[in-house]
Design an enzyme around this catalytic site. Structure first.
Site, PDB file in Angstrom:
ATOM      1  N   ARG A 110     -10.695 -23.642   8.392  1.00  0.00           N
ATOM      2  CA  ARG A 110      -9.396 -22.999   8.173  1.00  0.00           C
ATOM      3  C   ARG A 110      -9.626 -21.497   7.985  1.00  0.00           C
ATOM      4  NH1 ARG A 110     -10.315 -25.337   2.910  1.00  0.00           N
ATOM      5  NH2 ARG A 110      -9.094 -27.175   3.409  1.00  0.00           N
ATOM      6  N   HIS A 120       0.131  11.255 -12.107  1.00  0.00           N
ATOM      7  CA  HIS A 120       1.460  11.571 -12.615  1.00  0.00           C
ATOM      8  C   HIS A 120       1.704  11.064 -14.032  1.00  0.00           C
ATOM      9  CE1 HIS A 120       5.562  10.110 -13.447  1.00  0.00           C
ATOM     10  NE2 HIS A 120       5.889  11.331 -13.088  1.00  0.00           N
TER      11      HIS A 120
END
Length: 894
Positions: free
Chosen positions: A309, A847
């Site tokens: 998979r 910031h």
């Protein structure tokens, strides 16, 4: 397709709707010549017919539709009821007949593994691994039919129901096939990953191996051996003590046995077999063209693959065009916004970045690359320059401590082997030298008080020129002008942003000098305390002013209950119109118009130009306004700023006074006075470069939306905002009628991808091999169990944690501590209400850190998964001096 049974040799990947992910993979590998034990699939048609025989499933599906993924008890009761019901129904005769015919043809005397294979299983975007059941060593027709029916019922295990509900899969649209595969009885079995699932490195094959059946390994009953292979060589062998193994028994089923002591630490696979298995893994990966999670076993010296998979947990790797090792760091972490961005936003930034371009300024550069809906900065060629290797980690430490540490780790490892590119070196020098000269002039010669006026005037002229240039065209020409304007903005326009950068950078350099000199000349705790006060209430900071204006809006609403009530139920489409009908609405509206004129183009996550701006969605401001009203007294925000100015002014006087009393104090004091002035004036302009970019982006966005509306009018696009899912070059091709392919299908596929990307967590640093470098945090003394981060704003505070994932959902109360994934200027309004700050992302110069210091609130950043570990309402202590957070107790007991 009307068959109830399909043999592996009949199946390929196109049969996924009929045999599920697992069945399609087994058929695909069989056709590709991969050694797979033979078998067949009971198709989804059989499952659907079986379900249709039930009189109750419609009602049970209706109940499933309403269940929440978090309602564990309801899921448990409902799942058990459905499973018992499905196991009590008789299997239709024609389905039984088809299964038994296939069983006899494959070999009725053999043992089989019976595995569930869902249609939403083993997919590139959702593995569903382990959601349904597997039954081993199934013998005889009664056991076989019973196992198949139990597999059908296992589509409704608790974990499968919860997984589908959480990931948005319709329970009715996920069907189940059953894989019936010949059992092999291995001496050794295990799992192979064709990429290292821990580091993400795509060049490393990782193999787990243990004795007997692989179920002991998969279920966690045994610690397997670990082998790693790279380029045909074994690079790691970790031999574990394997105490037990699971084996089949003749009458069916399995048994767990103890492994003899002398065999427990024997290497399960020989070196030769490890390399042989790795080659099979490479073949499977090449066939699927994606990294694979493979279940394998060794029988009589021969390898068999029983399942493969895709590995869905790996973060995508930026695409490069050579075979050299590249190093990338996350642009989103640097910009304090790690959400996925839409293609137009990515195209904007790649066009804006002047480095790594081979064509015209209008092209997208290769210094910024996309992966998983995020941007990554390719710093490989910079790391080839010796001075950059020394300087870059220091610069990045101000952005994110872990990014800096990861880059340093890569440099120390010696993985980056390259010769300096003379062209890159020249460009770096040509870019950096003028900025460096201007920084020196600002530090020692220019009047610092004139810097803000220069930058603001420069900004206004730049915006006005951009507006005129972009609005002076339409259609393809307008898109070309936007590309040109973007490509020139940083370095080459009449008003390049590089002319603004020396001003905030002067403030940063001045601060570094202030820190060093004060340590050298004073070097005590009092000086550290005074330096922290110097950072408060910096003049000219557009983001701080944004926060203050939000406070003004709150104060404008306070006297009017009707305004406060209206704000909480207002709609974006009628926001202004509704204000005109209530008492106080006009006064509030005047303040709001002033705010929007200056900051209406900003918003949370503003680096993604496609995110709605405050001007477009004014209701985004409401939570900040309401939090301010609840937690801050009238006028307190302005008064607090003025107090900060006075504190900073007084701190400067005390520092200078103390320095003046040291040896050579007169000259030292004069230098320090100059540096403090440069710092206070320069650092206040730290947010201006981004503010200028955001204003330009707003002009481009409005122009592109105009073009979007025109394309909708021509019937080319369905919605004007579909332009957000296209690059600038694709938009230009549309405008010039040279776009090939179905544009609507492309837009729809990108909308789906964008939703998938939002669920990914981007790494801070990764290589082109897919290896994620996490970095190491510095050691600090902290209480046991504390969450360690980076201290960015000094002080210690305790309070209730308010976890906020989106600022538009925030509800801060007085004295609460803001816990957020990140913050950018769009979050600034909340800082007035917060008592402290904790963030998952950030560093000293990002910031949130700068604003926290200006507001004088303790802050710790860079704590991974802080918003998950700290629960909303927890009572916490934030130590912004040492850099840790403690969860003390929940709010109810606080």
């Amino acid at each position: 397709m009307e068959k109830y049974v399909l043999y592996f040799k009949e199946i390929d990947k196109t049969y996924l709707p009929f045999v599920g992910g697992k069945g399609a993979n087994l058929g695909e590998m069989t056709k590709a010549g991969i050694p797979v034990p033979q078998g067949f699939c009971v198709t989804t048609l059989a499952y659907r017919k079986f379900i249709e025989t039930s009189q109750e499933m419609d009602e049970l599906f209706n109940r499933l539709d309403r269940v929440s993924p978090d309602s564990l008890e309801e899921i448990r009761e409902l799942g058990q009821r459905i499973r018992e019901h499905l196991q009590s129904i008789s299997m239709p005769d024609d389905i039984q007949s088809a299964i038994l015919q296939a069983w006899e043809r494959t070999g009725k005397g053999k043992s089989y593994a019976v595995r569930s294979s869902a249609t939403a299983e083993d997919l590139p975007t959702a593995s569903f691994a382990g959601q349904q059941e597997t039954y081993l060593n199934v013998r005889g027709k009664e056991q076989l039919l019973h196992a198949i029916q139990k597999c059908w019922a296992s589509l409704f295990t608790d974990r499968a129901i919860s997984y589908r509900a959480k990931n948005g899969f319709d329970h009715r649209s996920v069907f189940l096939s059953v894989v019936v595969q010949e059992m092999v009885f291995p001496e050794v079995s295990g799992i192979m990953f064709t990429a290292d699932p821990i580091s993400g490195n795509r060049k490393i094959i990782s193999i787990n191996a243990s004795f007997g059946l692989g179920e002991a390994l998969v279920s966690g009953l045994v610690s397997p051996d670990l082998y790693q292979v790279r380029s045909g060589e074994i690079i790691k062998k970790q031999i574990s003590r394997k105490k037990i193994a699971i084996y089949p028994v003749p009458e069916g089923g399995t048994i767990t046995k103890n492994i003899p002591a002398e065999k427990q630490e024997v290497q399960a696979l020989s070196d030769q077999k490890i390399l042989e298995l790795a080659k099979i893994g490479q073949r499977i990966e090449e066939h699927y063209r994606s990294e694979q999670d493979i279940e394998w076993c060794l029988v009589d010296g021969k390898f068999y693959i029983v399942q493969s998979r895709p590995i869905t947990s790996l973060y995508p790797v930026p695409h490069i065009t050579d075979d050299k090792l590249h190093v990338f760091f996350s642009f989103g972490h640097q910009q304090m916004m790690t959400d996925a961005m839409k293609p137009l936003a990515i195209s904007f930034w790649r066009t804006l970045m002047p480095f790594g371009k081979k064509g015209s300024v209008r092209s997208e550069g290769h210094a910024l690359l996309e992966a998983g809906g995020r941007l990554f900065v390719d710093i490989t060629e910079l790391l080839c320059l010796k001075p950059v290797r020394k300087i870059l980690p220091r610069v990045l430490s101000g952005i994110d401590e872990l990014i800096a540490s990861a880059i340093s780790e890569l440099i120390e490892r010696g993985d980056i082997q390259c010769k300096p590119n003379k062209q890159v070196k020249r460009k770096v020098v040509r870019t950096v030298l003028p900025i460096a000269k201007n920084i020196i002039k600002n530090l020692f010669f220019r009047d610092p008080s004139q810097g803000l006026k220069y930058v603001n005037d420069f900004m206004q002229r730049s915006i006005k020129e951009c507006e005129s240039f972009v609005k002076g065209a339409s259609g393809a020409e307008r898109i070309k002008r936007i590309q040109e304007s973007l490509g020139n903005l940083l370095l080459y326009s009449n008003y390049p942003l590089s002319n603004v950068l020396p001003y905030p950078l002067s403030g940063i350099v001045a601060w570094k000098l202030i820190e060093r000199l004060s340590q050298k000349w004073l070097g005590d705790q009092q000086s550290v305390h005074l330096l922290n006060k110097l950072k408060k209430s910096l003049p000219g900071n557009v983001t701080t002013e944004l926060g203050l204006m939000i406070g003004d809006l709150a104060d404008a609403a306070r006297p009017y209950p009707q305004v406060i009530d209206y704000l909480q139920r207002a709609k974006d489409e009628t926001f202004y119109e509704g204000l005109g009908r209530i008492q106080g609405g006009d006064a509030f509206r005047r303040k709001l118009v002033q705010f929007m004129d200056k900051y209406g183009m900003r918003c949370p996550g503003e680096i993604d130009v496609t995110n709605p701006r405050w001007r477009e969605a004014p209701t985004l401001l409401v939570p900040s306004i309401m939090s301010h009203i609840r937690s801050v007294a009238p006028g307190e925000h302005r008064e607090k700023f003025r107090r900060g100015e006075k504190e900073a002014e007084q701190a400067a006087k005390e520092i200078l006074s103390r320095i003046g009393k040291t040896r050579g104090g007169y000259l030292k004091k004069k230098l320090m006075s100059r540096l403090i002035t440069v710092f206070r004036n320069g650092m206040g302009m730290r947010e201006h470069p981004k503010y200028i970019i955001v204003q330009h982006f707003d002009i481009y966005k409005q122009a592109i939306l105009d073009e979007g509306r025109a394309l909708v009018g021509k019937g080319i696009l369905e919605h004007e905002q579909d332009v957000f899912y296209l690059s600038l070059e694709e938009l230009l091709a549309l405008e010039e009628n040279r776009f090939s392919g179905n544009i609507r299908e492309l837009v729809q596929s990108r909308k789906i991808k964008y939703e998938q990307y939002q669920k990914l967590t981007p790494p801070r640093v990764m290589t082109s091999e897919g290896e994620v470098i996490t970095g190491r945090r510095r050691d600090i003394e902290a209480p046991e169990g504390a969450l360690i981060g980076t201290p960015v704003s000094a002080g210690v505070v305790e309070g209730v944690a308010r976890v906020v994932l989106r600022p538009e959902e925030a509800k801060l109360n007085p004295g609460e501590i803001l816990v957020a994934p990140f913050t950018d200027p769009g979050w600034t309004p909340l800082f007035n209400s917060a008592k402290g700050l904790v963030m998952e992302v950030g560093g000293m110069m990002t910031h949130g850190a700068v604003v926290a210091r200006e507001y004088g609130i303790p802050a710790v950043v860079g704590i991974d998964k802080a918003t998950e570990i700290i629960k909303d309402g927890d009572y916490i202590r934030v130590d912004g001096t040492q850099g840790y957070v403690q969860i003390l107790e929940d709010d109810e007991d606080a």
